[in-house]
Design a protein around this motif. Structure first.
Motif, PDB file in Angstrom:
ATOM      1  N   ASN A   1       0.807  -1.222   0.000  1.00  0.00           N
ATOM      2  CA  ASN A   1       0.000   0.000   0.000  1.00  0.00           C
ATOM      3  C   ASN A   1       0.837   1.267   0.000  1.00  0.00           C
ATOM      4  N   VAL A   2       2.157   1.149   0.046  1.00  0.00           N
ATOM      5  CA  VAL A   2       2.995   2.332  -0.138  1.00  0.00           C
ATOM      6  C   VAL A   2       2.909   2.813  -1.585  1.00  0.00           C
ATOM      7  N   ILE A   3       2.454   1.955  -2.482  1.00  0.00           N
ATOM      8  CA  ILE A   3       2.215   2.363  -3.878  1.00  0.00           C
ATOM      9  C   ILE A   3       0.888   3.106  -3.895  1.00  0.00           C
ATOM     10  N   ARG A   4       0.959   4.405  -4.031  1.00  0.00           N
ATOM     11  CA  ARG A   4      -0.238   5.244  -3.911  1.00  0.00           C
ATOM     12  C   ARG A   4      -1.102   5.257  -5.166  1.00  0.00           C
ATOM     13  N   ARG A   5      -0.479   5.116  -6.331  1.00  0.00           N
ATOM     14  CA  ARG A   5      -1.239   5.234  -7.582  1.00  0.00           C
ATOM     15  C   ARG A   5      -0.776   4.167  -8.577  1.00  0.00           C
ATOM     16  N   PRO A   6      -1.157   2.897  -8.347  1.00  0.00           N
ATOM     17  CA  PRO A   6      -0.814   1.870  -9.338  1.00  0.00           C
ATOM     18  C   PRO A   6      -1.647   2.083 -10.602  1.00  0.00           C
ATOM     19  N   TRP A   7      -1.270   1.441 -11.674  1.00  0.00           N
ATOM     20  CA  TRP A   7      -2.048   1.553 -12.913  1.00  0.00           C
ATOM     21  C   TRP A   7      -3.359   0.799 -12.819  1.00  0.00           C
ATOM     22  N   VAL A   8      -3.336  -0.309 -12.098  1.00  0.00           N
ATOM     23  CA  VAL A   8      -4.510  -1.166 -11.983  1.00  0.00           C
ATOM     24  C   VAL A   8      -4.357  -2.033 -10.739  1.00  0.00           C
ATOM     25  N   CYS A   9      -5.468  -2.500 -10.199  1.00  0.00           N
ATOM     26  CA  CYS A   9      -5.467  -3.436  -9.075  1.00  0.00           C
ATOM     27  C   CYS A   9      -6.295  -4.653  -9.460  1.00  0.00           C
ATOM     28  N   GLY A  10      -5.948  -5.802  -8.926  1.00  0.00           N
ATOM     29  CA  GLY A  10      -6.708  -7.013  -9.214  1.00  0.00           C
ATOM     30  C   GLY A  10      -6.838  -7.891  -7.995  1.00  0.00           C
ATOM     31  N   ILE A  11      -7.993  -8.536  -7.889  1.00  0.00           N
ATOM     32  CA  ILE A  11      -8.249  -9.484  -6.807  1.00  0.00           C
ATOM     33  C   ILE A  11      -8.681 -10.800  -7.437  1.00  0.00           C
ATOM     34  N   SER A  12      -7.922 -11.839  -7.162  1.00  0.00           N
ATOM     35  CA  SER A  12      -8.247 -13.160  -7.701  1.00  0.00           C
ATOM     36  C   SER A  12      -9.285 -13.845  -6.801  1.00  0.00           C
ATOM     37  N   SER A  13      -9.542 -15.104  -7.073  1.00  0.00           N
ATOM     38  CA  SER A  13     -10.534 -15.855  -6.293  1.00  0.00           C
ATOM     39  C   SER A  13     -10.181 -15.837  -4.811  1.00  0.00           C
ATOM     40  N   LEU A  14     -11.153 -15.524  -3.991  1.00  0.00           N
ATOM     41  CA  LEU A  14     -10.941 -15.503  -2.554  1.00  0.00           C
ATOM     42  C   LEU A  14     -10.972 -16.925  -2.011  1.00  0.00           C
ATOM     43  N   GLY A  15     -10.140 -17.174  -1.028  1.00  0.00           N
ATOM     44  CA  GLY A  15     -10.119 -18.464  -0.358  1.00  0.00           C
ATOM     45  C   GLY A  15     -10.114 -18.269   1.142  1.00  0.00           C
ATOM     46  N   LEU A  16     -10.459 -19.299   1.848  1.00  0.00           N
ATOM     47  CA  LEU A  16     -10.460 -19.232   3.311  1.00  0.00           C
ATOM     48  C   LEU A  16      -9.079 -19.598   3.832  1.00  0.00           C
ATOM     49  N   ASP A  17      -8.112 -18.715   3.553  1.00  0.00           N
ATOM     50  CA  ASP A  17      -6.766 -18.924   4.058  1.00  0.00           C
ATOM     51  C   ASP A  17      -6.349 -17.696   4.864  1.00  0.00           C
ATOM     52  N   HIS A  18      -5.376 -17.857   5.700  1.00  0.00           N
ATOM     53  CA  HIS A  18      -4.907 -16.800   6.600  1.00  0.00           C
ATOM     54  C   HIS A  18      -6.049 -16.288   7.490  1.00  0.00           C
ATOM     55  N   ILE A  19      -6.930 -17.195   7.892  1.00  0.00           N
ATOM     56  CA  ILE A  19      -8.124 -16.780   8.641  1.00  0.00           C
ATOM     57  C   ILE A  19      -7.796 -16.197  10.010  1.00  0.00           C
ATOM     58  N   GLN A  20      -6.627 -16.529  10.558  1.00  0.00           N
ATOM     59  CA  GLN A  20      -6.245 -15.952  11.855  1.00  0.00           C
ATOM     60  C   GLN A  20      -6.014 -14.449  11.735  1.00  0.00           C
ATOM     61  N   ILE A  21      -5.634 -14.009  10.554  1.00  0.00           N
ATOM     62  CA  ILE A  21      -5.330 -12.591  10.335  1.00  0.00           C
ATOM     63  C   ILE A  21      -6.465 -11.872   9.618  1.00  0.00           C
ATOM     64  N   LEU A  22      -7.018 -12.505   8.575  1.00  0.00           N
ATOM     65  CA  LEU A  22      -7.998 -11.841   7.716  1.00  0.00           C
ATOM     66  C   LEU A  22      -9.440 -12.040   8.151  1.00  0.00           C
ATOM     67  N   GLY A  23      -9.698 -13.038   8.965  1.00  0.00           N
ATOM     68  CA  GLY A  23     -11.062 -13.336   9.372  1.00  0.00           C
ATOM     69  C   GLY A  23     -11.485 -14.695   8.853  1.00  0.00           C
ATOM     70  N   ASP A  24     -12.568 -15.186   9.388  1.00  0.00           N
ATOM     71  CA  ASP A  24     -12.990 -16.547   9.094  1.00  0.00           C
ATOM     72  C   ASP A  24     -14.178 -16.642   8.148  1.00  0.00           C
ATOM     73  N   THR A  25     -14.497 -15.557   7.446  1.00  0.00           N
ATOM     74  CA  THR A  25     -15.573 -15.585   6.455  1.00  0.00           C
ATOM     75  C   THR A  25     -15.077 -14.923   5.171  1.00  0.00           C
ATOM     76  N   PHE A  26     -15.732 -15.246   4.068  1.00  0.00           N
ATOM     77  CA  PHE A  26     -15.382 -14.602   2.799  1.00  0.00           C
ATOM     78  C   PHE A  26     -15.604 -13.096   2.866  1.00  0.00           C
ATOM     79  N   GLU A  27     -16.601 -12.664   3.628  1.00  0.00           N
ATOM     80  CA  GLU A  27     -16.886 -11.230   3.738  1.00  0.00           C
ATOM     81  C   GLU A  27     -15.742 -10.492   4.435  1.00  0.00           C
ATOM     82  N   LYS A  28     -15.248 -11.066   5.531  1.00  0.00           N
ATOM     83  CA  LYS A  28     -14.126 -10.436   6.248  1.00  0.00           C
ATOM     84  C   LYS A  28     -12.871 -10.415   5.378  1.00  0.00           C
ATOM     85  N   ILE A  29     -12.632 -11.504   4.690  1.00  0.00           N
ATOM     86  CA  ILE A  29     -11.462 -11.583   3.810  1.00  0.00           C
ATOM     87  C   ILE A  29     -11.595 -10.583   2.667  1.00  0.00           C
TER      88      ILE A  29
END
Length: 116
Positions: A38-66
């Motif tokens: 996130n130190v990159i303030r103005r990228p040309w584009v951003c992308g989010i691939s398929s969400l998975g239930l991984d890193h749930i200890q940090i990101l949360g335990d639901t697809f919505e939280k992730i």
């Protein structure tokens, strides 16, 4: 101690300008909102691939939280793309994009592309 990926990001952000890198595809670490990229303030584009239930200890335990964390890579005015996500997670991504002022497009399935 920073994670290995954070150290790689730091090295890349130091070396890429010196090497006169024109374009780089930078993958976020575990999540988006608190990610070192996130130190990159103005990228040309951003992308989010398929969400998975991984890193749930940090990101949360639901697809919505992730999805909320992943949407943290969105930047005002920077186009973002994602693939079809679970309905509730997609709603979170759309809300985050609207809140941040980021145009968000959902890519069609690969088999839906028309090619010659």
């Amino acid at each position: 101690m920073p994670t290995a990926l954070v150290l790689f990001h730091l090295m890349a952000f130091r070396v890429f300008p010196e090497a006169k890198v024109d374009v780089a595809i930078i993958e976020v670490g575990i999540g988006g909102h608190y990610d070192s990229t996130n130190v990159i303030r103005r990228p040309w584009v951003c992308g989010i691939s398929s969400l998975g239930l991984d890193h749930i200890q940090i990101l949360g335990d639901t697809f919505e939280k992730i999805a909320w964390h992943k949407g943290g890579i969105f930047k005002p005015g920077v186009p973002a793309f994602t693939v079809k996500q679970p309905e509730d997670a997609m709603a979170v991504l759309r809300d985050r994009a609207k809140e941040i002022g980021c145009p968000l497009w959902v890519c069609p399935d690969l088999e839906d592309y028309q090619t010659d």
